[in-house]
Motif scaffolding. Structure first.
Motif, PDB file in Angstrom:
ATOM      1  N   GLU A 120      -6.921   9.920   6.694  1.00 21.25           N
ATOM      2  CA  GLU A 120      -6.948   8.536   6.190  1.00 21.25           C
ATOM      3  C   GLU A 120      -8.331   8.174   5.651  1.00 21.25           C
ATOM      4  O   GLU A 120      -8.815   7.057   5.840  1.00 21.25           O
ATOM      5  CB  GLU A 120      -6.531   7.557   7.284  1.00 21.25           C
ATOM      6  CG  GLU A 120      -5.063   7.618   7.638  1.00 21.25           C
ATOM      7  CD  GLU A 120      -4.145   7.126   6.525  1.00 21.25           C
ATOM      8  OE1 GLU A 120      -4.528   6.210   5.776  1.00 21.25           O
ATOM      9  OE2 GLU A 120      -3.043   7.660   6.422  1.00 21.25           O
ATOM     10  N   ASN A 129      -8.126  -1.661  -9.320  1.00 22.72           N
ATOM     11  CA  ASN A 129      -6.914  -1.359  -8.556  1.00 22.72           C
ATOM     12  C   ASN A 129      -5.934  -0.630  -9.467  1.00 22.72           C
ATOM     13  O   ASN A 129      -5.602  -1.107 -10.546  1.00 22.72           O
ATOM     14  CB  ASN A 129      -6.266  -2.642  -8.035  1.00 22.72           C
ATOM     15  CG  ASN A 129      -7.089  -3.281  -6.948  1.00 22.72           C
ATOM     16  OD1 ASN A 129      -8.026  -2.679  -6.437  1.00 22.72           O
ATOM     17  ND2 ASN A 129      -6.747  -4.492  -6.585  1.00 22.72           N
ATOM     18  N   ASP A 134      -1.556   2.244  -5.198  1.00 19.84           N
ATOM     19  CA  ASP A 134      -0.997   1.246  -4.287  1.00 19.84           C
ATOM     20  C   ASP A 134       0.444   1.578  -3.944  1.00 19.84           C
ATOM     21  O   ASP A 134       0.844   1.530  -2.782  1.00 19.84           O
ATOM     22  CB  ASP A 134      -1.093  -0.143  -4.920  1.00 19.84           C
ATOM     23  CG  ASP A 134      -0.784  -1.243  -3.931  1.00 19.84           C
ATOM     24  OD1 ASP A 134      -1.160  -1.106  -2.752  1.00 19.84           O
ATOM     25  OD2 ASP A 134      -0.162  -2.245  -4.341  1.00 19.84           O
ATOM     26  N   TRP A 135       1.235   1.948  -4.931  1.00 17.42           N
ATOM     27  CA  TRP A 135       2.638   2.293  -4.708  1.00 17.42           C
ATOM     28  C   TRP A 135       2.746   3.506  -3.780  1.00 17.42           C
ATOM     29  O   TRP A 135       3.529   3.509  -2.835  1.00 17.42           O
ATOM     30  CB  TRP A 135       3.287   2.590  -6.059  1.00 17.42           C
ATOM     31  CG  TRP A 135       4.673   3.113  -5.973  1.00 17.42           C
ATOM     32  CD1 TRP A 135       5.800   2.420  -5.683  1.00 17.42           C
ATOM     33  CD2 TRP A 135       5.074   4.474  -6.166  1.00 17.42           C
ATOM     34  NE1 TRP A 135       6.891   3.267  -5.687  1.00 17.42           N
ATOM     35  CE2 TRP A 135       6.456   4.529  -5.990  1.00 17.42           C
ATOM     36  CE3 TRP A 135       4.391   5.644  -6.477  1.00 17.42           C
ATOM     37  CZ2 TRP A 135       7.179   5.708  -6.102  1.00 17.42           C
ATOM     38  CZ3 TRP A 135       5.106   6.816  -6.598  1.00 17.42           C
ATOM     39  CH2 TRP A 135       6.478   6.836  -6.408  1.00 17.42           C
ATOM     40  N   HIS A 137       0.463   4.650  -1.623  1.00 11.75           N
ATOM     41  CA  HIS A 137      -0.029   4.342  -0.283  1.00 11.75           C
ATOM     42  C   HIS A 137       0.995   3.526   0.504  1.00 11.75           C
ATOM     43  O   HIS A 137       1.161   3.742   1.703  1.00 11.75           O
ATOM     44  CB  HIS A 137      -1.361   3.601  -0.348  1.00 11.75           C
ATOM     45  CG  HIS A 137      -2.481   4.409  -0.939  1.00 11.75           C
ATOM     46  ND1 HIS A 137      -2.627   5.761  -0.742  1.00 11.75           N
ATOM     47  CD2 HIS A 137      -3.516   4.048  -1.737  1.00 11.75           C
ATOM     48  CE1 HIS A 137      -3.697   6.195  -1.378  1.00 11.75           C
ATOM     49  NE2 HIS A 137      -4.244   5.171  -2.010  1.00 11.75           N
ATOM     50  N   LYS A 138       1.662   2.594  -0.146  1.00 12.31           N
ATOM     51  CA  LYS A 138       2.687   1.804   0.544  1.00 12.31           C
ATOM     52  C   LYS A 138       3.869   2.670   0.946  1.00 12.31           C
ATOM     53  O   LYS A 138       4.432   2.503   2.023  1.00 12.31           O
ATOM     54  CB  LYS A 138       3.160   0.653  -0.340  1.00 12.31           C
ATOM     55  CG  LYS A 138       2.180  -0.491  -0.411  1.00 12.31           C
ATOM     56  CD  LYS A 138       2.692  -1.597  -1.303  1.00 12.31           C
ATOM     57  CE  LYS A 138       1.658  -2.705  -1.425  1.00 12.31           C
ATOM     58  NZ  LYS A 138       2.081  -3.733  -2.369  1.00 12.31           N
ATOM     59  N   MET A 139       4.237   3.598   0.067  1.00 14.12           N
ATOM     60  CA  MET A 139       5.381   4.469   0.340  1.00 14.12           C
ATOM     61  C   MET A 139       5.131   5.324   1.589  1.00 14.12           C
ATOM     62  O   MET A 139       6.032   5.563   2.370  1.00 14.12           O
ATOM     63  CB  MET A 139       5.640   5.355  -0.880  1.00 14.12           C
ATOM     64  CG  MET A 139       6.893   6.181  -0.781  1.00 14.12           C
ATOM     65  SD  MET A 139       7.337   6.956  -2.351  1.00 14.12           S
ATOM     66  CE  MET A 139       6.137   8.259  -2.458  1.00 14.12           C
ATOM     67  N   TYR A 140       3.892   5.764   1.774  1.00 14.14           N
ATOM     68  CA  TYR A 140       3.557   6.613   2.914  1.00 14.14           C
ATOM     69  C   TYR A 140       2.806   5.877   4.020  1.00 14.14           C
ATOM     70  O   TYR A 140       2.229   6.503   4.898  1.00 14.14           O
ATOM     71  CB  TYR A 140       2.753   7.835   2.436  1.00 14.14           C
ATOM     72  CG  TYR A 140       3.630   8.786   1.675  1.00 14.14           C
ATOM     73  CD1 TYR A 140       4.535   9.605   2.329  1.00 14.14           C
ATOM     74  CD2 TYR A 140       3.594   8.818   0.291  1.00 14.14           C
ATOM     75  CE1 TYR A 140       5.362  10.455   1.634  1.00 14.14           C
ATOM     76  CE2 TYR A 140       4.426   9.675  -0.423  1.00 14.14           C
ATOM     77  CZ  TYR A 140       5.302  10.489   0.260  1.00 14.14           C
ATOM     78  OH  TYR A 140       6.137  11.323  -0.434  1.00 14.14           O
ATOM     79  N   HIS A 141       2.820   4.552   3.956  1.00 14.82           N
ATOM     80  CA  HIS A 141       2.205   3.702   4.979  1.00 14.82           C
ATOM     81  C   HIS A 141       0.756   4.105   5.243  1.00 14.82           C
ATOM     82  O   HIS A 141       0.331   4.251   6.374  1.00 14.82           O
ATOM     83  CB  HIS A 141       3.017   3.736   6.278  1.00 14.82           C
ATOM     84  CG  HIS A 141       4.462   3.439   6.078  1.00 14.82           C
ATOM     85  ND1 HIS A 141       4.911   2.186   5.724  1.00 14.82           N
ATOM     86  CD2 HIS A 141       5.554   4.224   6.134  1.00 14.82           C
ATOM     87  CE1 HIS A 141       6.227   2.221   5.598  1.00 14.82           C
ATOM     88  NE2 HIS A 141       6.643   3.448   5.834  1.00 14.82           N
ATOM     89  N   SER A 142       0.031   4.283   4.175  1.00 14.91           N
ATOM     90  CA  SER A 142      -1.370   4.691   4.262  1.00 14.91           C
ATOM     91  C   SER A 142      -2.272   3.470   4.403  1.00 14.91           C
ATOM     92  O   SER A 142      -1.958   2.389   3.929  1.00 14.91           O
ATOM     93  CB  SER A 142      -1.762   5.469   2.998  1.00 14.91           C
ATOM     94  OG  SER A 142      -3.128   5.748   2.996  1.00 14.91           O
ATOM     95  N   GLY A 145      -6.575   1.652   0.232  1.00 15.12           N
ATOM     96  CA  GLY A 145      -6.323   0.539  -0.672  1.00 15.12           C
ATOM     97  C   GLY A 145      -5.853   1.002  -2.045  1.00 15.12           C
ATOM     98  O   GLY A 145      -5.853   2.206  -2.343  1.00 15.12           O
ATOM     99  N   PRO A 146      -5.470   0.053  -2.911  1.00 18.04           N
ATOM    100  CA  PRO A 146      -4.973   0.405  -4.246  1.00 18.04           C
ATOM    101  C   PRO A 146      -6.059   0.945  -5.175  1.00 18.04           C
ATOM    102  O   PRO A 146      -5.757   1.449  -6.245  1.00 18.04           O
ATOM    103  CB  PRO A 146      -4.407  -0.905  -4.778  1.00 18.04           C
ATOM    104  CG  PRO A 146      -5.097  -1.961  -4.002  1.00 18.04           C
ATOM    105  CD  PRO A 146      -5.412  -1.374  -2.659  1.00 18.04           C
TER     106      PRO A 146
END
Length: 173
Positions: A120, A129, A134-135, A137-142, A145-146
């Protein structure tokens, strides 16, 4: 066994692992990208690949012409050529499996080693950004930041770049 390999990599890269993660990941990307390109170069017939690609373009052109003219005889001939081309392409696919199988262990070793150190950690910070970061990181719950790129993204970029440069240098197309 794998822990011994990881220890060897830790010893080789020394203080760069902690102090210079960008450099460590870039070198790892260059090693893997470069090794894959060189293995591919030595285990595949580049000229045969070019010949098949050229043949595929010619057959595609002939197929369009035959379809436009409506000539059934010509269309059957082109379809016969397509069948021969498909056999040649499947042979080339089998030939390309060898480099993939040879480089897969190298990839998994380096990837596992990098993940151990940089799970991480933001390796590169963009000045803006970037929505794909961002997409992803959100998909893999990271926690990144974007505007941050982790080890995997930087590894992919560096291995891709060295692969491109070597392919151009070795005239692999």
């Amino acid at each position: 066994m794998i822990e011994g390999i990881y220890q060897l990599l830790d010893n080789i890269f020394g203080g760069y692992i902690v102090q210079h993660p960008l450099l460590a990941i870039t070198v790892a990307g260059f090693v893997i990208g470069g090794s894959y390109t060189l293995i591919y170069y030595f285990f595949t017939d580049i000229e045969k690949t070019r010949k098949i690609q050229k043949m595929a373009k010619e057959i595609q052109k002939e197929m369009k012409e035959a379809q436009k003219s409506g000539d059934e005889k010509k269309l059957r001939k082109v379809q016969q050529k397509q069948m021969e081309l498909m056999k040649m392409q499947s042979e080339m696919m089998r030939q390309q499996m060898v480099p993939m199988l040879l480089t897969l262990p190298i990839f998994w070793i380096f990837f596992g080693w990098l993940r151990r150190w940089y799970a991480e950690v933001a390796i590169v910070k963009a000045p803006f950004n970037f929505f794909i970061f961002d997409w992803f990181h959100k998909m893999y719950h990271s926690a990144l930041g974007p505007d941050e790129l982790g080890y995997f993204g930087w590894y992919i970029l560096s291995s891709y770049i060295i692969g491109m440069v070597l392919r151009k240098f070795l005239d692999m197309g």
